[in-house]
Structures are given as C-alpha cells and as structure tokens.
Motif scaffolding. Structure first.
Motif, short mmCIF file in Angstrom:
data_model
loop_
_atom_site.label_atom_id
_atom_site.label_comp_id
_atom_site.label_asym_id
_atom_site.label_seq_id
_atom_site.Cartn_x
_atom_site.Cartn_y
_atom_site.Cartn_z
N LEU A 192 -13.86 -1.68 0.06
CA LEU A 192 -15.07 -1.25 0.75
C LEU A 192 -16.27 -1.24 -0.19
O LEU A 192 -17.37 -1.69 0.17
CB LEU A 192 -14.88 0.15 1.34
N LEU A 193 -16.08 -0.72 -1.39
CA LEU A 193 -17.17 -0.64 -2.37
C LEU A 193 -17.59 -2.04 -2.83
O LEU A 193 -18.79 -2.33 -2.90
CB LEU A 193 -16.76 0.22 -3.56
N ILE A 194 -16.62 -2.88 -3.13
CA ILE A 194 -16.92 -4.24 -3.57
C ILE A 194 -17.59 -5.02 -2.44
O ILE A 194 -18.58 -5.72 -2.64
CB ILE A 194 -15.64 -4.95 -4.07
N GLY A 195 -17.05 -4.87 -1.23
CA GLY A 195 -17.65 -5.53 -0.07
C GLY A 195 -19.07 -5.05 0.21
O GLY A 195 -19.96 -5.83 0.54
N GLY A 196 -19.29 -3.75 0.04
CA GLY A 196 -20.64 -3.19 0.22
C GLY A 196 -21.62 -3.75 -0.79
O GLY A 196 -22.76 -4.07 -0.46
N LEU A 197 -21.17 -3.88 -2.04
CA LEU A 197 -22.01 -4.47 -3.07
C LEU A 197 -22.34 -5.92 -2.74
O LEU A 197 -23.51 -6.34 -2.81
CB LEU A 197 -21.32 -4.39 -4.44
N GLY A 198 -21.33 -6.68 -2.37
CA GLY A 198 -21.55 -8.09 -2.01
C GLY A 198 -22.49 -8.24 -0.83
O GLY A 198 -23.40 -9.09 -0.85
N PHE A 199 -22.29 -7.42 0.17
CA PHE A 199 -23.14 -7.51 1.36
C PHE A 199 -24.57 -7.09 1.03
O PHE A 199 -25.53 -7.71 1.51
CB PHE A 199 -22.57 -6.65 2.49
N SER A 200 -24.73 -6.08 0.20
CA SER A 200 -26.07 -5.65 -0.22
C SER A 200 -26.80 -6.77 -0.97
O SER A 200 -27.98 -7.02 -0.74
CB SER A 200 -25.99 -4.42 -1.13
N LEU A 201 -26.07 -7.44 -1.85
CA LEU A 201 -26.68 -8.57 -2.57
C LEU A 201 -27.03 -9.71 -1.62
O LEU A 201 -28.06 -10.37 -1.78
CB LEU A 201 -25.74 -9.08 -3.66
N LEU A 202 -26.16 -9.94 -0.64
CA LEU A 202 -26.43 -11.01 0.33
C LEU A 202 -27.69 -10.70 1.13
O LEU A 202 -28.54 -11.57 1.34
CB LEU A 202 -25.23 -11.18 1.26
N LEU A 203 -27.84 -9.47 1.56
CA LEU A 203 -29.06 -9.07 2.27
C LEU A 203 -30.28 -9.16 1.36
O LEU A 203 -31.34 -9.63 1.79
CB LEU A 203 -28.92 -7.64 2.81
N THR A 204 -30.13 -8.73 0.13
CA THR A 204 -31.24 -8.80 -0.83
C THR A 204 -31.68 -10.24 -1.05
O THR A 204 -32.88 -10.50 -1.19
CB THR A 204 -30.82 -8.15 -2.17
N SER A 205 -30.73 -11.15 -1.04
CA SER A 205 -31.07 -12.57 -1.28
C SER A 205 -32.02 -13.12 -0.23
O SER A 205 -32.73 -14.10 -0.48
CB SER A 205 -29.81 -13.42 -1.36
#
Length: 123
Positions: free
Chosen positions: A70-83
């Motif tokens: 969940l934490l790793i997925g949240g980080l990845g998704f946050s970066l994807l949105l930031t991109s």
C-alpha cells in the motif's frame, strides 16, 4: 491476477513514456505520433492504473496485513499524478519511475498473497 494486470498496465505506461519521444524524434509519424503525444492518452492510461491499484492493494491488505504494498503503491501513484503537472522535460522521468514503483508494489503484493497459508486465508 489483479496484480499481474496492474504490472501490465504500469508497463504500458512506461512503454508509452519511452516510445513517444522516439516516435517524435523520428518525425513524420503522423496520426500515431499525435495520438501518443496527446494529453488525453495520459488520462486514458491513468484511469485503469488507478482502478487496478484501488481494486488490488486494499483487498489484498485485508488478507496479508502487510502495509508495504500500500505504501509503495501510494508513492508510485503520487509520483504518477505529479508527473502530469511538471514541465514536459521531467514528465517522462517521473512517470517511468512511478511505473517502476507501481510494478514493485504489485509484485510484492502478489508475493505476499502467494506466501499465505490456507489457514491464514481462512482467518
């Protein structure tokens, strides 16, 4: 199965980020280049990635109770949105990094689910 689909979708996102600059550099790619470059393609890719993340990771957490995916997925998704909101030069770098992190989250989630014993699934 959900995690494998999540890996495939994140991989498709990475492929898009890596192939688009190559297609544009080749020039004369016409409709395909225009399609790959359009902004709506990002949202088209983001929608199933988001849905797969929400469908897979929380329901798996109920089974294995490990918060790392969940934490790793949240980080990845946050970066994807930031991109989506950074300058165009940084967008592919962030999106590829986000895709790799999302792939890691799904693979870890899958591994955790596969290591569960039948007794722990019943609980």
């Amino acid at each position: 199965m959900k995690d494998l689909l999540g890996v495939c979708l994140s991989g498709l996102c990475i492929l898009h980020c890596l192939v688009t600059p190559i297609l544009l550099a080749l020039g004369g790619v016409g409709l395909i280049g225009a399609w790959f470059e359009s902004e709506w393609v990002h949202y088209l890719l983001l929608a199933p990635i988001s849905l797969m993340l929400v469908w897979s990771l929380p329901s798996s957490w109920i089974k294995h109770r490990n918060t790392k995916p969940l934490l790793i997925g949240g980080l990845g998704f946050s970066l994807l949105l930031t991109s989506l909101f950074v300058p165009e030069s940084a967008e592919p770098v962030l999106a590829v990094l986000a895709g790799l992190i999302l792939i890691a989250a799904h693979l870890l989630n899958r591994r955790l689910l596969n290591t569960l014993t039948p007794h722990s699934l019943a609980s």
